[in-house]
Every structure is written in C-alpha cells, then in structure tokens.
Design an enzyme around this catalytic site. Structure first.
Site, short mmCIF file in Angstrom:
data_model
loop_
_atom_site.label_atom_id
_atom_site.label_comp_id
_atom_site.label_asym_id
_atom_site.label_seq_id
_atom_site.Cartn_x
_atom_site.Cartn_y
_atom_site.Cartn_z
N ASP A 1 -4.36 -12.81 3.67
CA ASP A 1 -5.57 -12.52 4.45
C ASP A 1 -6.42 -12.71 3.66
O ASP A 1 -7.95 -12.62 3.76
CB ASP A 1 -5.42 -10.85 4.63
CG ASP A 1 -4.49 -9.90 3.31
OD1 ASP A 1 -4.41 -10.76 2.78
OD2 ASP A 1 -4.34 -9.18 3.72
N HIS B 1 0.84 -1.24 -0.20
CA HIS B 1 -0.61 -0.49 -0.08
C HIS B 1 0.79 1.26 -0.26
O HIS B 1 0.00 2.19 0.21
CB HIS B 1 -0.99 0.02 1.16
CG HIS B 1 -2.20 -1.11 1.20
ND1 HIS B 1 -2.74 -1.21 0.44
CD2 HIS B 1 -2.07 -2.18 1.95
CE1 HIS B 1 -3.28 -2.26 0.93
NE2 HIS B 1 -3.16 -2.69 1.46
#
Length: 349
Positions: free
Chosen positions: A282, A158
C-alpha cells in the site's frame, strides 16, 4: 519458493469501517487474496496449504484472555438485543490496567483499538488460518528453504498481544518471527507497509532478541497516529532494538530507497539469523490509502535491495488494497527479491 495460503482465509468479509467519521466500505476484502494469490502463481511460486497448527502459534504472541475474547465474542455479541451484525466497539478505556469488564460491549472496547477491525462469524477462523500460513512459512525456512511467502489475509501488523486494530487480529509477522527464534538467536522484522506496524512494535518493544524496523508514512497526520515516531527506540532490554523511519507523505521511489538503505544498515548491524519482511504493497502511488508514492518498478528495486542481505526470509503479506497494479506490485517485489537473494546465496557457496 512457496506461497502459503488457505482459501478459508477469505471467509472473513468485513462490511464497513469508519474513516474520518464517515461510514465507508471496508477495503480489506477477500478479492485482495485472489489478486495476490494469482500474482504469486504468475511469479512462479508453488502453492501450499498450511496444516492446522491449532492455537500454539498465536498463543506464543497473544494473551489467553485476548484469544478467548476473539474466539467467543461474535456469539456473545449476537445475544445483545439490537446489536450490529459485526462486533464494532463503541467505547474505549483511557487506560487498560486494572479491572477487566465482564460485558461483551466492554470487552470489545478493551480489545479493539478502532472501528476498522470488525469481527464477524468467520473472522476468528480466518485469522487463525492466516496465522497458520505465517507459522508454516517460518517452519519451511527453519527447515532450509531460502525464503517463503505467507499470503496472510486478514493481515496482522496492527494487532498487539491483546488488541486488534487496523484490519488486523493476530500478528502474523510476530508469529513468524517467534517461530524463527526457535532456530536462531536473533530475528529482524522489516516492515515496509505504508502504515506503521504498531502492533509488531508493541509485541517486541521490551525485547532485544527481535529487532523491529519500520518504514511508513509519518504518523503525525496518518494512521496509526499514536505510534511510529522516530523517538520510539524500545524500552528496558529492548532499548535500541526498535527503529522507526517515518517518511513525508507522497515520498516516492528515491526517498523510500534512501530510507531503506538506513534500515538495512541497522539490520546488518544486528546480525540476525533470519528476516521477516512485513510486506505492505500500500506504499504504491495508486493505492486507495494514498500515503506514499512508490512505483511498480520501485517495488522491484525494494525487493532487490532486501534480497542482498541474503538472509533466510519469511515474507508476510500485510497491506496493499485493490487497485489495478496490486498483483503487478507483488510480482515486481518477488522478482527483485529472488534475483538478488539468489546471487548472494550462490556467491556464498
């Protein structure tokens, strides 16, 4: 296959983040690294600590302005009367061109996309060592290793060239790809984290030498919201070199694998000399973020499909948060990847 990790990466220990406006414990904790390292050892990987590579790997991706901010902001923040224990922005610009603020508060807003990337006393050094793990793994692959696993914590996908976000500070996957570019004309990055790798996309969006492909939960109602949509295909020289495959919430093994086939076909058409896997665990059905529903055996199938490409590969750890199956998911992925990767390599001899 080696696992590259330095225990100094665990010194970063963020206290909290805001989720839907509520204060919550930050899930990007050092225990993640302990679980993943133990799992990598259980899978038979050989541990190796990365050397100190200084700023060069990060500087190949990130602006000097941002790196100077990241290094010095915690000390500056502590001089503010009544400041929080960690650097957390309370203001963001609606545009980032033109003037640059002089104040620590203004620069925090400029360089931090959200409140889930707090900067503490140890954050800079931990992020730098995480980047060194990715860069060293890329070096091993450049020198002939079939694959290497960089246990990067804190994660990186990110992080933009000049902005932290989503638990990420330095973009480890981008750093690994840039290092691989020194020995091959084209590198592909395949991001399978539940969240779109918006920072990685941003770094390479105007470039044709690095193909970025991401499978992730549809950002229309899921972080990072503003990036990761199917229409984002690249810009300028990079047009056609970015592929996003947003998936409906709770997509399971079969839906994920079908999208992965599309992703792998695009990578094969790019004909890269090396691959970076931005490995998010995830997407697991029991992960705290609950975006997708991939099973533990599903991660084995995902690893096996990617391994069939037979490319020199750096596996860079991204997300995957503390839950009962976190280590099992890594072992399943690595076992699947190595088994098929080995078969392809042996067939090519």
């Amino acid at each position: 296959m080696k696992v590259i990790f330095d225990a100094a990466q665990k010194k970063h220990y963020p206290g909290f983040f805001l989720t839907s406006g509520a204060r919550a414990p930050n899930p990007e904790v050092p225990a993640r690294a302990d679980i993943l390292f133990a799992a990598a050892r259980a899978a038979g990987l050989t541990p190796e600590e990365p050397p100190d590579l200084g700023l060069a790997p990060a500087a190949a991706i990130h602006t000097p302005e941002y790196l100077a901010f990241l290094k010095g902001i915690f000390a500056r923040w502590q001089r503010i009367e009544g400041a929080s224990d960690e650097v957390i922005p309370n203001i963001h610009p609606n545009g980032r061109g033109g003037s640059y603020p002089l104040s620590a508060v203004g620069q925090a807003g400029y360089h931090m996309a959200d409140t889930s990337c707090p900067i503490g006393a140890e954050t800079y050094q931990a992020a730098l060592r995480s980047a060194h793990a990715a860069a060293h793994a890329a070096k091993l692959v450049r020198e002939g290793a079939a694959a290497a696993y960089a246990l990067c914590r804190p994660p990186g996908h990110h992080a933009f060239a000049d902005m932290a976000g989503g638990f990420c500070y330095l973009n480890n996957s981008a750093i690994a790809a840039q290092r691989l570019r020194a020995s091959t004309a084209r590198v592909a990055i395949l991001d399978i984290d539940v969240h779109h790798g918006n920072g990685t996309q941003g770094v390479f969006y105007d470039r044709a030498d690095v193909l970025t492909v991401s499978l992730h939960a549809d950002p229309a109602r899921f972080y990072p919201f503003f990036w990761g949509h199917a229409g984002e295909r690249g810009h300028g020289a990079g047009l056609g070199y970015n592929l996003n495959l947003p998936l409906p919430r709770k997509t399971g093994d079969e839906g994920f694998l079908a999208a992965l086939d599309h992703a792998l076909a695009r990578i094969a058409a790019f004909c890269p000399g090396a691959l970076v896997i931005a490995l998010g665990l995830d997407a697991y059905e029991g992960d705290p973020f609950a975006g997708l529903s991939v099973s533990t055996p599903g991660f084995g199938r995902i690893g096996a499909k990617i391994g069939e490409l037979g490319l020199p590969t750096v596996v860079v750890q991204e997300g995957g948060y503390v839950c009962d199956a976190l280590g099992d998911n890594l072992v399943a992925f690595l076992d699947g990847f190595r088994a098929s990767h080995r078969v392809v390599a042996e067939a090519g001899r």
